[in-house]
Design an enzyme around this catalytic site. Structure first.
Site, PDB file in Angstrom:
ATOM      1  N   CYS A  45     -25.649   9.428  47.359  1.00 32.61           N
ATOM      2  CA  CYS A  45     -25.929   8.718  48.609  1.00 32.61           C
ATOM      3  C   CYS A  45     -26.902   7.571  48.378  1.00 32.61           C
ATOM      4  O   CYS A  45     -26.776   6.506  48.992  1.00 32.61           O
ATOM      5  CB  CYS A  45     -26.501   9.680  49.646  1.00 32.61           C
ATOM      6  SG  CYS A  45     -25.421  11.058  50.049  1.00 32.61           S
ATOM      7  N   ASP A 134     -13.204  -4.646  70.279  1.00 30.30           N
ATOM      8  CA  ASP A 134     -12.744  -3.955  71.490  1.00 30.30           C
ATOM      9  C   ASP A 134     -13.216  -2.506  71.532  1.00 30.30           C
ATOM     10  O   ASP A 134     -12.818  -1.739  72.406  1.00 30.30           O
ATOM     11  CB  ASP A 134     -11.222  -4.014  71.602  1.00 30.30           C
ATOM     12  CG  ASP A 134     -10.514  -3.418  70.381  1.00 30.30           C
ATOM     13  OD1 ASP A 134     -11.195  -2.920  69.454  1.00 30.30           O
ATOM     14  OD2 ASP A 134      -9.266  -3.472  70.335  1.00 30.30           O
TER      15      ASP A 134
END
Length: 220
Positions: A45, A134
């Site tokens: 990570c 959107d």
């Protein structure tokens, strides 16, 4: 409740390293990428979030807001960011990290049943959600906790999504921005000639069907 392609991304209330807000407020009419990681203070990570920070100018150039996610606290995120900066040699950490909940991760289908924390609870998998202006989901990728992501490939995907959102084209295997695209099958040859003034080339195949039509990148 896993969000599917074309569905509106859930408008979660989130607590992050840069404050509290709703996801839709964060997107605010832009493209956005939300990527999760299994846990703070873990090796793979650290490399991923450092690489994402290095590539922040590339995401910004494409008008894409970045945000990370795991089920660690804001305090842990802020401490770990210092390690990421030191390891990856980045001076700035240009995107927020969400301090998510396990329920939120479960709702988004993020949990990896094969990778468990010290308490035996599933870790968050390495998810990628690309969300359009959107607020609808345009792409999702799911990697196991053991496999780091290729952020250059994620940028390539964004280039394709943004191109195909604006033009009636699709992008072939291994396509890169600026290379030839494929005219979508729903366009007739006449419609394609009107839409693509640079023309298109039809590949000849044994079936005799003219469904492979290549045209220069119309955004260039």
């Amino acid at each position: 409740m896993s969000v599917l392609l074309g569905q509106e991304f859930p408008n979660f209330d989130v607590d992050t390293t840069t404050g509290k807000y709703k996801i839709h407020e964060f997107i605010a009419g832009s493209w956005a990428i939300l990527f999760s990681h299994p846990a703070d203070y873990t090796p793979v990570c650290t490399t991923e979030l450092g690489r994402a920070a290095e590539l922040a100018p590339e995401f910004k150039k494409r008008g894409v807001k970045m945000i990370g996610f795991s089920i660690d606290s804001v305090e842990d995120h802020k401490g770990w960011i210092k390690d990421i900066q030191a390891y990856s040699k980045v001076n700035d950490f240009p995107y927020p990290l969400i301090a998510g909940t396990r329920q939120m991760a479960a709702d988004l289908g993020m949990l990896d049943p094969d990778e468990l924390d010290k308490k035996g609870m599933p870790l968050t998998a390495r998810c990628v959600f690309i969300i359009g202006p959107d607020k609808k989901l345009k792409l999702s990728l799911l990697y196991p906790a053991t496999t780091g992501r290729n952020f250059d490939e994620i940028l390539r995907i964004i280039d394709s999504l943004q191109l195909t959102a604006n033009y009636k084209v699709a992008t072939p295997a291994d396509w890169k921005s600026g290379e030839r695209c494929m005219v979508v099958p729903s366009l007739s040859d006449g419609e394609a000639k009107a839409r693509f003034p640079k023309g298109f080339e039809t590949s000849q195949v044994p079936s005799g069907k003219s469904y492979i039509r290549l045209t220069p990148d119309p955004s260039k």
